[in-house]
Design a protein around this motif. Structure first.
Motif, PDB file in Angstrom:
ATOM      1  N   MET A 280       0.621  -0.889   0.056  1.00  0.00           N
ATOM      2  CA  MET A 280       0.000  -0.091   0.141  1.00  0.00           C
ATOM      3  C   MET A 280       0.996   1.272  -0.219  1.00  0.00           C
ATOM      4  O   MET A 280       1.689   1.347   0.168  1.00  0.00           O
ATOM      5  N   ASN A 281       0.184   2.057  -0.621  1.00  0.00           N
ATOM      6  CA  ASN A 281       1.294   3.698  -1.053  1.00  0.00           C
ATOM      7  C   ASN A 281       0.730   4.352  -0.099  1.00  0.00           C
ATOM      8  O   ASN A 281       0.047   4.662  -0.598  1.00  0.00           O
ATOM      9  N   PHE A 282       1.665   4.219   1.299  1.00  0.00           N
ATOM     10  CA  PHE A 282       0.859   5.411   1.999  1.00  0.00           C
ATOM     11  C   PHE A 282       0.696   7.007   1.377  1.00  0.00           C
ATOM     12  O   PHE A 282      -0.552   7.857   1.708  1.00  0.00           O
ATOM     13  N   ARG A 283       1.578   7.122   0.634  1.00  0.00           N
ATOM     14  CA  ARG A 283       1.251   8.992   0.212  1.00  0.00           C
ATOM     15  C   ARG A 283       0.108   9.570  -1.100  1.00  0.00           C
ATOM     16  O   ARG A 283       0.225   9.466  -0.219  1.00  0.00           O
ATOM     17  N   LYS A 284      -0.224   8.383  -1.665  1.00  0.00           N
ATOM     18  CA  LYS A 284      -0.963   8.034  -1.946  1.00  0.00           C
ATOM     19  C   LYS A 284      -2.144   8.252  -1.752  1.00  0.00           C
ATOM     20  O   LYS A 284      -3.217   8.622  -2.095  1.00  0.00           O
ATOM     21  N   PHE A 285      -2.443   7.245  -0.529  1.00  0.00           N
ATOM     22  CA  PHE A 285      -3.394   7.495   0.446  1.00  0.00           C
ATOM     23  C   PHE A 285      -3.933   8.692   1.285  1.00  0.00           C
ATOM     24  O   PHE A 285      -5.048   9.201   1.190  1.00  0.00           O
ATOM     25  N   PHE A 286      -2.775   9.099   1.684  1.00  0.00           N
ATOM     26  CA  PHE A 286      -2.643  10.260   2.081  1.00  0.00           C
ATOM     27  C   PHE A 286      -2.855  11.080   1.519  1.00  0.00           C
ATOM     28  O   PHE A 286      -4.016  12.075   1.967  1.00  0.00           O
ATOM     29  N   ARG A 287      -3.585  11.629  -0.009  1.00  0.00           N
ATOM     30  CA  ARG A 287      -3.279  12.381  -0.932  1.00  0.00           C
ATOM     31  C   ARG A 287      -4.760  12.428  -1.177  1.00  0.00           C
ATOM     32  O   ARG A 287      -4.816  13.089  -1.363  1.00  0.00           O
ATOM     33  N   SER A 288      -5.410  10.834  -0.961  1.00  0.00           N
ATOM     34  CA  SER A 288      -6.688  11.393  -1.195  1.00  0.00           C
ATOM     35  C   SER A 288      -7.099  11.651  -0.860  1.00  0.00           C
ATOM     36  O   SER A 288      -8.643  11.913  -0.946  1.00  0.00           O
ATOM     37  N   PHE A 289      -7.248  12.417   0.758  1.00  0.00           N
ATOM     38  CA  PHE A 289      -7.172  12.955   2.051  1.00  0.00           C
ATOM     39  C   PHE A 289      -7.474  14.336   1.246  1.00  0.00           C
ATOM     40  O   PHE A 289      -8.584  15.444   1.407  1.00  0.00           O
ATOM     41  N   ILE A 290      -6.410  14.834   0.183  1.00  0.00           N
ATOM     42  CA  ILE A 290      -6.206  16.051   0.183  1.00  0.00           C
ATOM     43  C   ILE A 290      -7.156  16.599  -0.460  1.00  0.00           C
ATOM     44  O   ILE A 290      -7.623  17.246  -0.677  1.00  0.00           O
ATOM     45  N   TYR A 291      -6.978  15.638  -1.623  1.00  0.00           N
ATOM     46  CA  TYR A 291      -8.228  15.372  -3.026  1.00  0.00           C
ATOM     47  C   TYR A 291     -10.019  15.583  -2.949  1.00  0.00           C
ATOM     48  O   TYR A 291     -10.610  16.906  -3.060  1.00  0.00           O
ATOM     49  N   ALA A 292     -10.375  15.113  -1.573  1.00  0.00           N
ATOM     50  CA  ALA A 292     -10.846  14.975  -0.525  1.00  0.00           C
ATOM     51  C   ALA A 292     -11.748  15.791   0.009  1.00  0.00           C
ATOM     52  O   ALA A 292     -13.064  16.810  -0.257  1.00  0.00           O
ATOM     53  N   ALA A 293     -11.136  16.847   0.778  1.00  0.00           N
ATOM     54  CA  ALA A 293     -11.372  17.448   1.141  1.00  0.00           C
ATOM     55  C   ALA A 293     -11.442  18.917   0.385  1.00  0.00           C
ATOM     56  O   ALA A 293     -12.167  20.509   0.518  1.00  0.00           O
ATOM     57  N   ASN A 294     -10.603  18.948  -0.941  1.00  0.00           N
ATOM     58  CA  ASN A 294     -10.690  20.228  -1.571  1.00  0.00           C
ATOM     59  C   ASN A 294     -11.992  19.852  -2.091  1.00  0.00           C
ATOM     60  O   ASN A 294     -12.377  20.790  -2.603  1.00  0.00           O
ATOM     61  N   GLY A 295     -12.409  18.844  -2.646  1.00  0.00           N
ATOM     62  CA  GLY A 295     -14.117  18.643  -3.170  1.00  0.00           C
ATOM     63  C   GLY A 295     -15.045  19.191  -2.091  1.00  0.00           C
ATOM     64  O   GLY A 295     -15.857  19.756  -2.766  1.00  0.00           O
ATOM     65  N   ILE A 296     -14.489  18.751  -0.788  1.00  0.00           N
ATOM     66  CA  ILE A 296     -15.293  18.972  -0.389  1.00  0.00           C
ATOM     67  C   ILE A 296     -15.185  20.967   0.166  1.00  0.00           C
ATOM     68  O   ILE A 296     -16.726  21.731   0.060  1.00  0.00           O
ATOM     69  N   CYS A 297     -13.976  21.434  -0.032  1.00  0.00           N
ATOM     70  CA  CYS A 297     -13.989  22.938   0.128  1.00  0.00           C
ATOM     71  C   CYS A 297     -14.588  23.752  -1.728  1.00  0.00           C
ATOM     72  O   CYS A 297     -15.477  24.822  -1.022  1.00  0.00           O
ATOM     73  N   HIS A 298     -14.863  23.271  -2.556  1.00  0.00           N
ATOM     74  CA  HIS A 298     -15.267  23.713  -3.477  1.00  0.00           C
ATOM     75  C   HIS A 298     -17.006  24.045  -4.113  1.00  0.00           C
ATOM     76  O   HIS A 298     -17.262  24.638  -3.564  1.00  0.00           O
ATOM     77  N   VAL A 299     -16.562  22.251  -3.279  1.00  0.00           N
ATOM     78  CA  VAL A 299     -18.553  22.395  -3.261  1.00  0.00           C
ATOM     79  C   VAL A 299     -18.979  23.776  -2.556  1.00  0.00           C
ATOM     80  O   VAL A 299     -20.182  23.647  -2.115  1.00  0.00           O
ATOM     81  N   LEU A 300     -18.366  23.902  -0.956  1.00  0.00           N
ATOM     82  CA  LEU A 300     -19.249  24.512   0.061  1.00  0.00           C
ATOM     83  C   LEU A 300     -18.644  26.278  -0.488  1.00  0.00           C
ATOM     84  O   LEU A 300     -19.624  26.958  -0.747  1.00  0.00           O
ATOM     85  N   LYS A 301     -17.735  26.373  -1.482  1.00  0.00           N
ATOM     86  CA  LYS A 301     -17.943  27.914  -2.082  1.00  0.00           C
ATOM     87  C   LYS A 301     -18.868  27.963  -3.372  1.00  0.00           C
ATOM     88  O   LYS A 301     -18.703  28.883  -3.281  1.00  0.00           O
ATOM     89  N   SER A 302     -19.143  27.117  -4.467  1.00  0.00           N
ATOM     90  CA  SER A 302     -19.354  26.960  -5.140  1.00  0.00           C
ATOM     91  C   SER A 302     -20.822  26.454  -5.311  1.00  0.00           C
ATOM     92  O   SER A 302     -22.228  26.879  -6.200  1.00  0.00           O
ATOM     93  N   GLU A 303     -21.276  25.838  -4.194  1.00  0.00           N
ATOM     94  CA  GLU A 303     -23.059  25.077  -4.224  1.00  0.00           C
ATOM     95  C   GLU A 303     -23.746  26.274  -3.192  1.00  0.00           C
ATOM     96  O   GLU A 303     -23.448  26.035  -1.880  1.00  0.00           O
ATOM     97  N   GLN A 304     -24.734  26.489  -3.571  1.00  0.00           N
ATOM     98  CA  GLN A 304     -26.226  27.188  -2.448  1.00  0.00           C
ATOM     99  C   GLN A 304     -26.559  26.461  -1.844  1.00  0.00           C
ATOM    100  O   GLN A 304     -26.698  26.135  -0.689  1.00  0.00           O
ATOM    101  N   ASN A 305     -27.092  25.466  -2.290  1.00  0.00           N
ATOM    102  CA  ASN A 305     -27.923  24.586  -1.571  1.00  0.00           C
ATOM    103  C   ASN A 305     -27.207  23.521  -0.640  1.00  0.00           C
ATOM    104  O   ASN A 305     -27.780  23.185   0.373  1.00  0.00           O
ATOM    105  N   PHE A 306     -25.606  23.437  -0.713  1.00  0.00           N
ATOM    106  CA  PHE A 306     -25.191  22.073   0.048  1.00  0.00           C
ATOM    107  C   PHE A 306     -24.739  24.056   1.208  1.00  0.00           C
ATOM    108  O   PHE A 306     -24.187  23.039   1.952  1.00  0.00           O
ATOM    109  N   ARG A 307     -24.434  24.843   1.287  1.00  0.00           N
ATOM    110  CA  ARG A 307     -24.625  25.339   2.278  1.00  0.00           C
ATOM    111  C   ARG A 307     -25.639  26.284   3.236  1.00  0.00           C
ATOM    112  O   ARG A 307     -25.869  26.029   4.260  1.00  0.00           O
TER     113      ARG A 307
END
Length: 121
Positions: free
Chosen positions: A1-28
């Motif tokens: 298991m590649n732990f660097r890729k694994f932990f990077r996936s959390f960063i990608y997920a957090a980026n998605g959550i931040c994006h939806v918070l900024k861009s989607e009124q219904n999510f807010r």
């Protein structure tokens, strides 16, 4: 298991959550509603099972809003022009959000109305 890729996936997920918070009124709106429901739940004194149901409802709503936003982005990527099937895909995803939101309101009412009736009466 590649732990660097694994932990990077959390960063990608957090980026998605931040994006939806900024861009989607219904999510807010759903985040605001979650804060209100959580506050009322703490003041009301919910049971453990009621909290489990509330938490699953809140995070289920967040999930379906993220999926809806994803579908909208994919449809826009595939066909930037107006197309009846693209509209249907977006409308269907939005409809799924609406149905789940109605479900969560009903569940919330089932949980909270008996608590409020004791306070009101």
């Amino acid at each position: 298991m590649n732990f660097r890729k694994f932990f990077r996936s959390f960063i990608y997920a957090a980026n998605g959550i931040c994006h939806v918070l900024k861009s989607e009124q219904n999510f807010r709106f759903h985040v605001f509603a979650a804060i209100v429901v959580t506050t009322v739940g703490m003041l009301t004194g919910l049971s453990q099972i009621e909290w489990i149901i509330i938490v699953l409802s809140i995070f289920g709503m967040f999930m379906i809003e993220l999926v809806n936003a994803s579908i909208e982005r994919i449809v826009d990527l595939v066909t930037p022009e107006l197309h009846p099937l693209a509209k249907q895909a977006k409308d269907l995803a939005a409809g799924a959000c609406l149905i789940y939101a109605i479900c969560t309101v009903i569940v919330g009412l089932i949980i909270f109305i008996p608590k409020w009736s004791g306070i009101i009466l």
